[in-house]
Design a protein around this motif. Structure first.
Motif, short mmCIF file in Angstrom:
data_model
loop_
_atom_site.label_atom_id
_atom_site.label_comp_id
_atom_site.label_asym_id
_atom_site.label_seq_id
_atom_site.Cartn_x
_atom_site.Cartn_y
_atom_site.Cartn_z
N MET A 100 -18.90 20.11 25.64
CA MET A 100 -17.54 20.42 25.19
C MET A 100 -17.36 21.92 25.04
O MET A 100 -18.29 22.64 24.69
N ASP A 101 -16.15 22.37 25.32
CA ASP A 101 -15.79 23.77 25.08
C ASP A 101 -14.29 23.83 24.90
O ASP A 101 -13.55 23.13 25.61
N GLY A 102 -13.84 24.61 23.93
CA GLY A 102 -12.39 24.80 23.74
C GLY A 102 -11.63 23.52 23.47
O GLY A 102 -10.47 23.39 23.86
N GLY A 103 -12.27 22.56 22.77
CA GLY A 103 -11.58 21.32 22.41
C GLY A 103 -11.44 20.32 23.54
O GLY A 103 -10.68 19.36 23.43
N GLU A 104 -12.19 20.53 24.63
CA GLU A 104 -12.11 19.62 25.78
C GLU A 104 -13.51 19.21 26.23
O GLU A 104 -14.48 19.96 26.02
N ILE A 105 -13.60 18.04 26.87
CA ILE A 105 -14.84 17.66 27.53
C ILE A 105 -14.83 18.32 28.90
O ILE A 105 -13.97 18.05 29.73
N ILE A 106 -15.80 19.21 29.12
CA ILE A 106 -15.86 19.97 30.37
C ILE A 106 -16.70 19.24 31.41
O ILE A 106 -16.39 19.24 32.60
#
Length: 245
Positions: free
Chosen positions: A212-218
């Motif tokens: 995860m990064d920035g509130g998203e699943i990358i």
């Protein structure tokens, strides 16, 4: 077959800051999922939403074993099925180790005192600290306290165990003893969602790793895919920073 934990359009904001930006995630029964990513990426917020320790935005939906995670009776049902282990142990300092573990079965399930005591001793044996039962949390090392916290969560016989960076408050030499208990637990078939910085643990124990990064699943995939051959640039730069640290 529907997934055991189902998360749809999960959004969470703190004022103007959007911590989770529409997460969709399915976790199967018995699956061990490790969530990795930089600080502030939304990892802890995500798992704290699963048993609604954090409220989430309208329009978001979480179900555990097909029970909606929402205020009221269904939330109590979900929380009875979901054990949680925190970064900072959260043990009651005025209760002995045994009493800490007995508390929830007695209060929530009405388990008789003697039966709860037998259960507590069995769980302390399981996490390798049976001899500490009559001590108080302040008399234990951090690693021992975290093992008590795991035993306490297991006392409710949960179907799901959530771990929020369970080793990050520990001295390095104590990390291994807690991870060993978690490895043992993973082998029993309990569903586990683990927010962790321990890449070795994730590679050995997880069925799936989520970055995860920035509130998203990358990125999401097997440990080999995500940790050894990441596709996304953000995953690659995070792992190179962590692994070369």
């Amino acid at each position: 077959m529907s997934s055991f934990i189902s998360i749809r359009n999960l959004r969470k904001s703190y004022g103007a800051f959007e911590a989770l930006k529409g997460i969709n995630l399915d976790i199967d029964k018995g699956e061990v999922v490790c969530v990795i990513g930089p600080s502030g990426s939304g990892k802890s917020t995500l798992i704290r939403c699963i048993n609604r320790l954090e409220d989430f935005s309208a329009g978001s939906e979480i179900r555990v074993d097909n029970i909606p995670v929402k205020a009221g009776r269904s939330l109590a049902k979900v929380r009875a099925e979901v054990g949680m282990v925190f970064q900072n142990f959260n043990l009651f300092p005025h209760l002995s180790v045994r009493e800490n573990i007995m508390l929830a079965p007695r209060r929530v399930r009405g388990t008789p005192r003697a039966e709860a005591g037998v259960l507590a001793d069995r769980l302390l044996t399981r996490v390798g600290i049976a001899e500490q039962a009559d001590k108080y949390p302040s008399q234990l090392s951090g690693g021992q306290q975290q093992r008590v916290a795991i035993a306490r969560a297991l006392a409710m016989e949960p179907q799901v165990m959530l771990f929020d960076e369970p080793t990050s408050a520990l001295d390095p030499e104590m990390v291994g003893e807690v991870l060993d208990v978690m490895r043992d637990l993973a082998s029993t078939g309990v569903t586990m969602v683990v927010v962790t910085h321990e890449m070795g643990f994730a590679s050995q124990v997880a069925d799936r790793v989520i970055f995860m990064d920035g509130g998203e699943i990358i990125e999401t995939g097997s440990p080999q895919q995500v940790l050894s051959a990441p596709q996304e640039l953000r995953t690659q730069s995070f792992l190179s920073a962590v692994l070369n640290h």
